[in-house]
Design a protein around this motif. Structure first.
Motif, PDB file in Angstrom:
ATOM      1  N   ARG A 181      31.881   7.393   5.842  1.00  0.00           N
ATOM      2  CA  ARG A 181      32.650   8.524   5.311  1.00  0.00           C
ATOM      3  C   ARG A 181      34.140   8.350   5.572  1.00  0.00           C
ATOM      4  N   ARG A 187      35.082  11.086   0.568  1.00  0.00           N
ATOM      5  CA  ARG A 187      34.621  11.271  -0.815  1.00  0.00           C
ATOM      6  C   ARG A 187      33.167  10.846  -0.984  1.00  0.00           C
ATOM      7  N   ARG A 188      32.551  11.346  -2.042  1.00  0.00           N
ATOM      8  CA  ARG A 188      31.207  10.913  -2.409  1.00  0.00           C
ATOM      9  C   ARG A 188      31.298   9.637  -3.233  1.00  0.00           C
ATOM     10  N   ASP A 200      35.404  13.570  -5.510  1.00  0.00           N
ATOM     11  CA  ASP A 200      35.579  14.691  -4.598  1.00  0.00           C
ATOM     12  C   ASP A 200      34.745  15.909  -4.986  1.00  0.00           C
ATOM     13  N   ASP A 201      34.019  15.838  -6.099  1.00  0.00           N
ATOM     14  CA  ASP A 201      33.264  16.996  -6.545  1.00  0.00           C
ATOM     15  C   ASP A 201      31.987  17.166  -5.725  1.00  0.00           C
ATOM     16  N   GLN A 202      31.334  18.311  -5.911  1.00  0.00           N
ATOM     17  CA  GLN A 202      30.101  18.606  -5.194  1.00  0.00           C
ATOM     18  C   GLN A 202      28.913  17.923  -5.869  1.00  0.00           C
ATOM     19  N   PRO A 203      27.931  17.463  -5.100  1.00  0.00           N
ATOM     20  CA  PRO A 203      26.753  16.838  -5.715  1.00  0.00           C
ATOM     21  C   PRO A 203      25.909  17.875  -6.446  1.00  0.00           C
ATOM     22  N   ILE A 220      18.888  16.929  -4.022  1.00  0.00           N
ATOM     23  CA  ILE A 220      20.330  16.793  -4.156  1.00  0.00           C
ATOM     24  C   ILE A 220      20.589  15.531  -4.974  1.00  0.00           C
TER      25      ILE A 220
END
Length: 343
Positions: A181, A187-188, A200-203, A220
């Motif tokens: 991380r 970031r994802r 950077d968005d949500q999963p 998820i």
């Protein structure tokens, strides 16, 4: 009677860790001789006290001479010591100097990308094998995707869905995850359009239709593991997506077990679907304890490499190296494997 030259010694770095202990046992059960190694002298002494016949050799990854001594006489090395961002490269260098195969159980995406990027040419030139991510995350998904592909040489998508009854990561897993991380700035990561991307968005939260007995479960999405490195390393699939059962993902926030040897063992179902055009193919693995199953994955790989049952040399994933379906069937009773019907 076994001749001395028939006895194969395999060095295990990080042998006193949770996965390392499973690897030691698996080697011994298969008649191979483990050489327990790692950075911590006290933990190595504890291993030796529990198993007086066990050979131990202390070595730090920042001491090349000590690593060379640790690998002396070994026919292969299995690296179980994370974070692999710091241990993989020194151990691979030592394995190349010794002229022996290297296998690790790294789940760190960036560490595995580094291995492919930095050692491919040298390992190929040396005619040896460097096999990263030979564990539950990375190796198993790659083998399942390769088996599901059958005669296909390319596909449009690969989906790896993890149906875990729970997931209490060990302290080593947590530390390795923290390093990853940090390297990606929090970031994802996902694999899309034929490349690794950071976001950077949500999963997304969605449902996945697992085979029975799990059935439809909340998961998820874009829960990327080492599969996004191993699968596209040799299969022409531009979209590789992975999913984690929501209940297991929630447990990631739980504290680590005080004694990792007493941690509860998960049940798992790994469901891999590959799609090309309008056709869909599936492969499924079922079993218990994601850490324990990493040991037969890694040791079976070492045995096949040492016996010459490989399809290539250099840095390669499990699916590129081995007959995937045959490999998975050989893991019984540690896990069950089946190919789903073509849809």
């Amino acid at each position: 009677m076994t001749n001395e030259e028939d006895i194969m010694a395999v060095a295990v770095y990080g042998a006193y860790g949770h996965t390392g202990r499973f690897v030691l046992t698996e080697l011994q059960e298969r008649g191979l001789v483990p050489i327990a190694s790692g950075r911590d002298t006290i933990k190595l002494k504890e291993l030796a006290a529990a198993d007086p016949g066990l050979l131990t050799r202390q070595a730090s990854t920042d001491d090349p001479d000590a690593l060379d001594r640790a690998l002396a006489g070994a026919t292969a090395v299995i690296n179980c010591a994370g974070p692999f961002a710091t241990t993989a490269a020194p151990l691979i260098e030592a394995a190349l100097r010794a002229g022996i195969p290297y296998v690790d159980v790294a789940a760190e995406i960036e560490a595995n990308l580094d291995t492919f990027a930095h050692f491919a040419e040298r390992a190929r030139a040396a005619g040896t094998v460097v096999l990263p991510a030979m564990a539950f995350y990375g190796g198993l998904g790659d083998l399942l995707a390769t088996a599901a592909m059958r005669e296909w040489t390319a596909a449009d998508e690969a989906h790896v869905a993890y149906g875990l009854s729970g997931w209490r990561p060990t302290e080593g897993t947590r530390l390795a995850g923290a390093v990853s991380r940090e390297r990606r700035g929090g970031r994802r990561v996902r694999y899309t359009g034929g490349r690794v991307e950071y976001h950077d968005d949500q999963p997304p939260a969605l449902d996945w239709d697992f085979p029975e007995p799990l059935g439809t479960r909340a998961v998820i999405g874009e829960f990327s593991m080492a599969d996004i490195v191993t699968i596209p390393s040799h299969l022409r699939i531009p979209e590789v997506r992975s999913y984690m059962a929501a209940e297991a993902a929630r447990e990631l926030a739980a504290p680590a077990a005080a004694d990792e040897r007493d941690r509860p063992a998960e049940t798992f179902l790994v469901d891999v679907v590959v799609r090309a055009g309008g056709e869909e193919r599936r492969a499924v693995a079922r079993g218990h304890d994601i850490y324990a199953v990493s040991a037969p994955l890694a040791v079976e790989a070492v045995e096949r490499i040492l016996s010459g049952r490989v399809r290539t040399t250099g840095v390669a994933s499990a699916g590129a190296l081995f007959d995937a379906a045959d490999f998975l069937r050989a893991l019984a009773p540690h896990l069950s494997f089946e190919l789903g019907p073509v849809a």
